[in-house]
Design a protein around this motif. Structure first.
Motif, short mmCIF file in Angstrom:
data_model
loop_
_atom_site.label_atom_id
_atom_site.label_comp_id
_atom_site.label_asym_id
_atom_site.label_seq_id
_atom_site.Cartn_x
_atom_site.Cartn_y
_atom_site.Cartn_z
N VAL A 11 22.17 1.60 17.06
CA VAL A 11 21.10 2.38 17.68
C VAL A 11 21.12 3.78 17.09
CG1 VAL A 11 21.14 1.05 19.82
CG2 VAL A 11 22.63 3.04 19.59
N PRO A 12 19.97 4.47 17.06
CA PRO A 12 19.94 5.83 16.48
C PRO A 12 20.94 6.76 17.15
CG PRO A 12 17.71 4.99 16.84
CD PRO A 12 18.64 4.02 17.49
N GLY A 13 21.68 7.47 16.32
CA GLY A 13 22.66 8.42 16.81
C GLY A 13 23.97 7.82 17.24
N ASP A 14 24.15 6.51 17.02
CA ASP A 14 25.38 5.83 17.41
C ASP A 14 25.78 4.90 16.28
OD1 ASP A 14 27.51 4.60 18.57
OD2 ASP A 14 26.45 3.91 20.36
N SER A 15 26.99 5.08 15.76
CA SER A 15 27.46 4.26 14.64
C SER A 15 28.12 2.96 15.09
CB SER A 15 28.45 5.06 13.79
OG SER A 15 29.57 5.47 14.56
N SER A 16 28.22 2.75 16.40
CA SER A 16 28.86 1.53 16.90
C SER A 16 27.97 0.32 16.63
CB SER A 16 29.15 1.65 18.39
OG SER A 16 30.00 2.75 18.67
N LEU A 17 28.62 -0.84 16.55
CA LEU A 17 27.91 -2.10 16.34
C LEU A 17 27.84 -2.86 17.65
CD1 LEU A 17 29.50 -3.22 12.95
CD2 LEU A 17 27.25 -2.20 13.30
N TYR A 18 26.65 -3.36 17.97
CA TYR A 18 26.43 -4.10 19.20
C TYR A 18 25.94 -5.51 18.87
CZ TYR A 18 26.61 0.56 21.24
OH TYR A 18 27.00 1.82 21.61
N SER A 19 26.24 -6.45 19.76
CA SER A 19 25.89 -7.84 19.54
C SER A 19 24.46 -8.10 20.01
CB SER A 19 26.83 -8.78 20.29
OG SER A 19 28.15 -8.61 19.83
N LYS A 20 23.73 -8.86 19.18
CA LYS A 20 22.44 -9.35 19.62
C LYS A 20 22.66 -10.43 20.67
CE LYS A 20 19.40 -7.09 17.11
NZ LYS A 20 18.37 -6.25 17.74
N GLN A 73 19.86 -14.97 20.65
CA GLN A 73 19.62 -15.39 22.03
C GLN A 73 20.86 -15.28 22.92
OE1 GLN A 73 16.82 -18.99 22.24
NE2 GLN A 73 17.72 -19.23 20.20
N HIS A 74 22.03 -15.36 22.29
CA HIS A 74 23.28 -15.33 23.05
C HIS A 74 24.25 -14.36 22.39
CE1 HIS A 74 21.81 -18.87 25.14
NE2 HIS A 74 21.59 -19.44 23.97
N LYS A 75 25.03 -13.68 23.20
CA LYS A 75 25.97 -12.68 22.69
C LYS A 75 27.09 -13.31 21.90
CE LYS A 75 28.70 -8.73 24.28
NZ LYS A 75 29.12 -7.95 25.46
#
Length: 268
Positions: A11-20, A73-75
């Motif tokens: 996400v903008p301003g955040d270098s962390s990776l998140y799961s779809k 669709q799933h984390k």
């Protein structure tokens, strides 16, 4: 090599990776392997898919090609792909797989294309609406291997004919621990062979030393120890590597001939 793929985003301003696949960010994206996304001259009706912003339409070059998976669709979801590895540099003998152990370098590649399934279904354009994959993040480890990668996102190329897919090239090498261990065994082998050859020379040729049973014992012990040490190396391939030809094999022959000469000259 088997590689497991999952979708991550930032996400903008955040270098962390998140799961779809989280409840707040569920998507249905089709993933294709070794397929190209090419420009399509058709114009989709944006009124039927208002959540898609207007952009150049890219479609998989094979409109009937099924995706290898639908992600987003799933984390916890992922898809596995097998990748074949070959020699990194075709004309470099010193990096040839297995033969150049522990300095062998391998390479394998894959092309990934991602499309928006919902937009494609609503627009009636199958295998279209390719999306850019910005890169990969390597997680996990392989015992006795070091993995790196190079990626090219053609979606960022200003030339529309460049396509819209992610080209991934994996490069695997032996880690420093494996290289140091193999070199230590190589150097130790030559030190033992040279010491035995020198003692044989002093005993048989110059006769500056008396024949001693310990030289025979050391020689025989070395003959049995070298093959065992060789197969104790981490990730060692079958016999026939470059280190075998310039290390283990000549060392064994030197020790064997020295033992024969000592016994022949001093049968008692």
């Amino acid at each position: 090599m088997m590689v497991s793929w999952s979708l991550l985003y930032t996400v903008p301003g955040d270098s962390s990776l998140y799961s779809k696949g989280e409840k707040s960010n569920v998507r249905k994206w089709n993933l294709y392997r070794d397929a190209m996304a090419v420009p399509d001259s058709r114009t989709p009706n944006m009124t039927t898919i208002p959540f898609i912003k207007s952009y150049d339409l890219y479609c998989v070059d094979n409109l009937t090609l099924p995706p290898i998976s639908t992600l987003g669709q799933h984390k916890f979801e992922s898809v596995d792909t097998g990748i074949e590895f070959t020699q990194y540099k075709g004309d470099d003998t010193l990096s040839q797989p297995l033969f150049a152990y522990p300095f062998d370098v391998w390479t394998g590649s894959i092309v990934l294309t991602l499309t928006d399934q919902v937009a494609a279904e609503q627009a009636g354009f199958p295998n279209c609406f390719a999306l850019g994959i910005h890169g990969i993040s390597i997680r996990g480890h392989i015992l006795n291997w070091q993995v790196s990668s190079n990626t090219v996102n053609t979606c960022e190329d200003p030339d529309p004919d460049a396509g819209c897919e992610l080209h991934v090239k994996f490069i695997i090498r032996r880690p420093c621990l494996v290289k140091v261990t193999a070199l230590m065994i190589f150097i130790a082998g030559w030190i033992v062979a040279i010491v035995i050859a020198l003692r044989t020379y002093l005993t048989i040729v110059t006769r500056k030393q008396r024949p001693s049973p310990d030289i025979i014992a050391i020689s025989l012990a070395s003959l049995f120890a070298f093959p065992g040490l060789r197969y104790m190396l981490p990730g060692t391939p079958s016999f026939g590597t470059l280190l075998d030809l310039i290390g283990i094999l000549p060392n064994v022959f030197i020790i064997l001939f020295c033992s024969i000469f000592i016994v022949a000259k001093n049968p008692s």
